[in-house]
Design a protein around this motif. Structure first.
Motif, PDB file in Angstrom:
ATOM      1  N   SER A  12       0.674  -1.147  -0.053  1.00  0.00           N
ATOM      2  CA  SER A  12      -0.072   0.077   0.011  1.00  0.00           C
ATOM      3  C   SER A  12       0.720   1.305  -0.030  1.00  0.00           C
ATOM      4  O   SER A  12       0.389   2.455   0.247  1.00  0.00           O
ATOM      5  CB  SER A  12      -0.917   0.173   1.171  1.00  0.00           C
ATOM      6  N   GLU A  16       4.405   0.426  -4.249  1.00  0.00           N
ATOM      7  CA  GLU A  16       3.405  -0.419  -4.818  1.00  0.00           C
ATOM      8  C   GLU A  16       2.810   0.430  -5.960  1.00  0.00           C
ATOM      9  O   GLU A  16       2.413  -0.267  -6.990  1.00  0.00           O
ATOM     10  CB  GLU A  16       2.565  -0.862  -3.530  1.00  0.00           C
ATOM     11  N   HIS A  17       2.451   1.670  -5.845  1.00  0.00           N
ATOM     12  CA  HIS A  17       1.926   2.608  -6.822  1.00  0.00           C
ATOM     13  C   HIS A  17       2.669   2.728  -8.110  1.00  0.00           C
ATOM     14  O   HIS A  17       2.323   2.375  -9.144  1.00  0.00           O
ATOM     15  CB  HIS A  17       1.497   3.956  -6.176  1.00  0.00           C
ATOM     16  N   ALA A  34      -4.905  -4.583  -6.751  1.00  0.00           N
ATOM     17  CA  ALA A  34      -3.978  -4.423  -5.649  1.00  0.00           C
ATOM     18  C   ALA A  34      -4.478  -4.740  -4.340  1.00  0.00           C
ATOM     19  O   ALA A  34      -5.731  -4.685  -4.268  1.00  0.00           O
ATOM     20  CB  ALA A  34      -3.449  -2.958  -5.534  1.00  0.00           C
ATOM     21  N   PRO A  36      -3.635  -4.047  -0.004  1.00  0.00           N
ATOM     22  CA  PRO A  36      -4.904  -3.285   0.386  1.00  0.00           C
ATOM     23  C   PRO A  36      -4.749  -2.327  -0.802  1.00  0.00           C
ATOM     24  O   PRO A  36      -5.811  -1.392  -0.814  1.00  0.00           O
ATOM     25  CB  PRO A  36      -4.871  -3.089   1.528  1.00  0.00           C
ATOM     26  N   GLY A  37      -3.541  -1.741  -1.136  1.00  0.00           N
ATOM     27  CA  GLY A  37      -3.693  -0.558  -2.036  1.00  0.00           C
ATOM     28  C   GLY A  37      -3.785   0.745  -1.072  1.00  0.00           C
ATOM     29  O   GLY A  37      -3.751   0.416   0.090  1.00  0.00           O
ATOM     30  N   ASN A  38      -4.264   1.919  -1.799  1.00  0.00           N
ATOM     31  CA  ASN A  38      -4.408   3.200  -0.897  1.00  0.00           C
ATOM     32  C   ASN A  38      -5.164   3.905  -2.095  1.00  0.00           C
ATOM     33  O   ASN A  38      -5.560   3.553  -3.036  1.00  0.00           O
ATOM     34  CB  ASN A  38      -3.204   3.826  -0.848  1.00  0.00           C
ATOM     35  N   CYS A  47      -8.840  -2.095  -5.890  1.00  0.00           N
ATOM     36  CA  CYS A  47      -8.261  -2.458  -4.626  1.00  0.00           C
ATOM     37  C   CYS A  47      -8.948  -3.156  -3.958  1.00  0.00           C
ATOM     38  O   CYS A  47     -10.331  -3.170  -3.706  1.00  0.00           O
ATOM     39  CB  CYS A  47      -7.773  -1.208  -3.966  1.00  0.00           C
ATOM     40  N   ALA A  52      -1.929  -6.313   3.969  1.00  0.00           N
ATOM     41  CA  ALA A  52      -0.595  -6.946   3.461  1.00  0.00           C
ATOM     42  C   ALA A  52       0.068  -8.181   4.366  1.00  0.00           C
ATOM     43  O   ALA A  52       0.885  -8.937   3.702  1.00  0.00           O
ATOM     44  CB  ALA A  52       0.497  -5.815   3.190  1.00  0.00           C
ATOM     45  N   ALA A 372      -6.152   7.645   2.088  1.00  0.00           N
ATOM     46  CA  ALA A 372      -7.120   6.681   2.078  1.00  0.00           C
ATOM     47  C   ALA A 372      -8.461   7.749   1.570  1.00  0.00           C
ATOM     48  O   ALA A 372      -7.995   8.795   1.450  1.00  0.00           O
ATOM     49  CB  ALA A 372      -7.366   6.490   3.544  1.00  0.00           C
TER      50      ALA A 372
END
Ligand code: AMP
Ligand code: GLY
Length: 429
Positions: A12, A16-17, A34, A36-38, A47, A52, A372
């Motif tokens: 996240s 990762e982005h 993804a 959990p992503g953001n 997402c 993670a 978030a």
């Protein structure tokens, strides 16, 4: 080699982005998701709210979404054995198994390997009791480095400038329970002097591909003042790593490291991040990490002309020998926007105002890290490192100007960033 049609990115952060963006740019046009992503990753790909560190949840997600490939960003799931579990489930993954992740999860384990294979590194001794550790301290010079053995989110290293500071660090870790289980064993290591550089090496067994060198800015404040952080900004190329020095690093450090890891029985398929100190006597290993660096990834991936999906897939499949790396000669810089107070306590929930994409200068990217979406749909701060602003330009100076222009356009109440990312290299040239 046929490429996977779907990829799950685990994590996240800004790293990762940047991975998600790089995978989306693949000519294979995979479906990317993804966990959990953001809030920023969610603008680019779906997402899923699986943490993670939730290994069974991630394996179940990969199965349910019929993922053909999983790319693991952070160290924690690697050290919990996510790749072992995915492999057992028949899902190819990029990232080392639990054994390889120990290269990051235990600094003592790594130091033993470095010493055993005579790879240049600072002399060190290991302790689990305070009395012998304090006695050893008195036999060494100051400054001296005290390190918790285990994972501590980049905070388990104290470069002590005085004996008192060193003794306090030893006592806090071995007697005070600071860092919990991670600090029950410590290393006391001689201090190295020089410039630091980060080398990301994509490893697959005995094969490897060295990505362009980067330099991070670990301290929170301008001029490298204040406490260590996860990293406040980075740039690549790192001009201190001349072609001649890179050849030496490859010979003295990369090759023996890859050989040692294989000889120890680890089938390492992932990123070996080598933290180096460029000392007057030559390059010396500060640490290994078992994953991409952050923010380094945010400057290294945008410079790759090679298909990142193909690169990571080849490593996971044991076919890295077929890859020829192609690098964009332009300079990349990443400035991290943090929440004021980081790396200690900092506010969360500040509303972030971002420039509209059409107002961004060319070749600039806003990578999200601690963001978030709140109940009203606004993007808010949710971590210490909030955003990474990366710019790519023919020179580092132009890249820095572009990145800082965007940093000034972004608004949130707790916004804090270093004003001197890249200064060392800019002042040199
Ligand atoms: P590590 O978590 O091992 O990367 O350490 C964090 C930071 O502490 C490094 O990036 C260095 O700035 C510093 N550090 C670690 N080990 C040493 C050492 N032996 N000598 C000087 N600085 C060090
Ligand atoms: N930027 C340093 C790290 O990722 O550990």
């Amino acid at each position: 080699m046929p490429l996977p049609q779907s990829v799950l990115v685990v994590g996240s952060g800004g790293r990762e982005h940047a991975l998600v963006r790089a995978l989306l740019a693949s000519p294979a046009r995979p479906r990317v998701i993804a966990a959990p992503g953001n809030a920023g990753i969610a603008l680019d790909v779906p997402c899923f709210p699986v943490a993670a560190d939730h290994v069974p949840g991630l394996v179940a997600l990969a199965r349910r979404e019929k993922m053909e490939f999983v790319v693991v960003g952070p160290e924690v799931p690697l050290s919990l054995g996510l790749v072992d579990e995915l492999t057992a489930a028949g899902i190819p993954a990029y990232g080392p198994k639990k054994d390889g992740a120990r290269l990051e999860a235990s600094k003592i384990f790594t130091k033993q390997i470095l010493l055993k294979y005579k790879i240049p590194t600072a002399p060190a001794a290991f302790f689990s009791e305070a009395a012998p550790a304090l006695a050893y301290l008195h036999t060494r010079k100051i400054p001296i480095v005290i390190k918790a053995d285990g994972l501590a989110a980049g905070k388990g290293v104290i470069v002590a400038q005085t004996r008192i500071e060193a003794e306090t660090a030893v006592r806090e870790m071995l007697e005070g329970g600071k860092f919990g289980a991670s600090g029950r064993q410590i290393l006391i290591e001689d201090c190295l002097f020089g410039e630091e550089t980060s080398l990301l090496v994509v490893v697959s067994g005995r094969d490897y591909v060295i990505l362009p060198a980067a330099q991070d800015h670990k301290r929170i404040g301008d001029g490298d003042a204040g406490p260590n952080t996860g990293g406040m900004g980075a740039y690549s190329p790192a001009e201190v790593v001349t072609p001649a020095l890179l050849a030496r690093i490859e010979r003295e450090i990369v090759q023996p490291s890859v050989k040692a890891i294989a000889a120890e029985g680890m089938d390492f398929r992932g990123t070996l991040f080598i933290g180096l100190m460029l000392t007057p006597d030559g390059p010396s290993v500060i640490e290994y990490n078992a994953r991409f660096g952050d923010p380094e990834t945010q400057v290294v991936l945008p410079r790759l002309a090679t298909d990142v999906l193909e690169l990571l897939w080849a490593a996971a499949r044991g076919e890295l020998g077929q890859i020829k790396l192609s690098v964009n000669p332009e300079s990349a810089i990443c400035v991290v926007l943090a929440a004021r107070g980081y790396p200690d306590s900092y506010p969360k929930g500040d509303v972030i105002t971002l420039p509209v994409a059409s107002n961004l200068p060319p070749d600039t990217f806003i990578f999200h890290a601690g963001t978030a979406q709140d109940a009203n749909g606004a993007i808010v701060t949710a971590g210490g490192r909030v955003l990474g602003v990366t710019a790519l330009a023919p020179t580092l100076k132009e890249a820095a100007e572009r990145a800082y222009a965007v940093c000034n356009q972004i608004q949130f109440a707790s916004k804090y960033f270093r004003r001197d990312i890249g200064a060392r290299q800019l002042n040199r040239s």
